[in-house]
Design a protein around this motif. Structure first.
Motif, mmCIF file in Angstrom:
data_model
loop_
_atom_site.group_PDB
_atom_site.id
_atom_site.type_symbol
_atom_site.label_atom_id
_atom_site.label_comp_id
_atom_site.label_asym_id
_atom_site.label_seq_id
_atom_site.Cartn_x
_atom_site.Cartn_y
_atom_site.Cartn_z
ATOM 1 N N ALA A 32 0.823 -1.220 0.000
ATOM 2 C CA ALA A 32 0.000 0.000 0.000
ATOM 3 C C ALA A 32 0.853 1.265 0.000
ATOM 4 C CB ALA A 32 -0.944 -0.007 1.198
ATOM 5 N N GLU A 33 2.124 1.158 0.375
ATOM 6 C CA GLU A 33 3.010 2.321 0.384
ATOM 7 C C GLU A 33 3.410 2.754 -1.025
ATOM 8 O OE1 GLU A 33 6.396 1.462 2.824
ATOM 9 O OE2 GLU A 33 5.131 0.732 4.465
ATOM 10 N N TRP A 34 3.457 1.820 -1.964
ATOM 11 C CA TRP A 34 3.947 2.169 -3.302
ATOM 12 C C TRP A 34 2.976 1.858 -4.438
ATOM 13 C CZ3 TRP A 34 4.400 -2.029 -6.529
ATOM 14 C CH2 TRP A 34 4.567 -3.277 -5.937
ATOM 15 N N TRP A 35 1.976 1.029 -4.193
ATOM 16 C CA TRP A 35 1.037 0.645 -5.257
ATOM 17 C C TRP A 35 -0.281 1.353 -4.998
ATOM 18 C CZ3 TRP A 35 1.012 -5.089 -7.117
ATOM 19 C CH2 TRP A 35 0.250 -5.207 -8.289
ATOM 20 N N PRO A 36 -0.611 2.386 -5.780
ATOM 21 C CA PRO A 36 -1.804 3.193 -5.505
ATOM 22 C C PRO A 36 -3.116 2.401 -5.466
ATOM 23 C CG PRO A 36 -0.476 4.199 -7.242
ATOM 24 C CD PRO A 36 0.126 2.867 -6.956
ATOM 25 N N SER A 37 -3.192 1.290 -6.159
ATOM 26 C CA SER A 37 -4.428 0.499 -6.197
ATOM 27 C C SER A 37 -4.607 -0.394 -4.979
ATOM 28 C CB SER A 37 -4.460 -0.355 -7.464
ATOM 29 O OG SER A 37 -4.377 0.461 -8.608
ATOM 30 N N ILE A 38 -3.572 -0.535 -4.164
ATOM 31 C CA ILE A 38 -3.669 -1.384 -2.975
ATOM 32 C C ILE A 38 -4.089 -0.518 -1.790
ATOM 33 C CG2 ILE A 38 -2.455 -2.958 -1.422
ATOM 34 C CD1 ILE A 38 -2.773 -4.043 -4.300
ATOM 35 N N LEU A 39 -5.271 -0.799 -1.272
ATOM 36 C CA LEU A 39 -5.799 -0.035 -0.141
ATOM 37 C C LEU A 39 -5.306 -0.572 1.190
ATOM 38 C CD1 LEU A 39 -9.475 0.298 -1.406
ATOM 39 C CD2 LEU A 39 -7.624 1.987 -1.577
ATOM 40 N N ASP A 40 -5.090 -1.882 1.270
ATOM 41 C CA ASP A 40 -4.635 -2.504 2.508
ATOM 42 C C ASP A 40 -3.958 -3.815 2.147
ATOM 43 O OD1 ASP A 40 -4.306 -2.851 5.284
ATOM 44 O OD2 ASP A 40 -6.143 -4.016 5.438
#
Length: 149
Positions: A31-39
């Motif tokens: 989630a720190e680097w992949w904008p599509s990952i919310l959690d």
């Protein structure tokens, strides 16, 4: 369009393979680097088993909720079984490219279990693939920027 899908994405990352593997192996940090990952979280359970989850922002279907179960694999492969809104597996294959960077090949074979995704696959299969490609492009760009820091 069937709800049994295969995806393949190729990322070119201008960094050494070990650095890329370390970031891709750290599911907690997605989630720190992949904008599509919310959690995201990958944890060791008291039983000794490893497992985790991802919540992925999906353009037309809200958020996908996925559970991950890491699979044994070769040193240049990271693989997991996937369950939840999708059912199947995914794997990252890493190799050094001619320029000294890393070629990352993501392969996925999944069944769509969520009704909205199954409907989208039937009525707008190109849209589903376009959405997947957008999520993957965001991941590649995020990984490049993260490793460059």
């Amino acid at each position: 369009m069937a709800t049994d899908l295969r995806f393949r994405s190729v990322w070119r990352i201008p960094a050494e393979r070990d650095a890329v593997r370390a970031v891709l192996g750290d599911v907690d940090g997605y989630a720190e680097w992949w904008p599509s990952i919310l959690d995201a979280a990958l944890a060791n359970h008291d039983s000794g088993a490893r497992g985790g989850h991802l919540v992925v922002r999906w353009p037309r279907a809200g958020a996908l909720r996925l559970r991950l179960a890491p699979m044994s694999s070769a040193d240049d492969v990271l693989a997991a079984r996937v369950s939840g809104d999708l059912l199947g597996w995914c794997s990252w294959h890493l190799s050094t490219d001619a320029a000294g960077g890393t070629c990352v090949v993501l392969q996925q074979h999944v069944l769509l279990r969520r009704g909205a995704l199954r409907a989208l696959a039937r009525i707008a299969p190109r849209r589903l693939r376009t959405d997947h490609a957008a999520v993957m492009r965001a991941g590649e760009a995020g990984l490049v920027a993260h490793i460059a820091r």
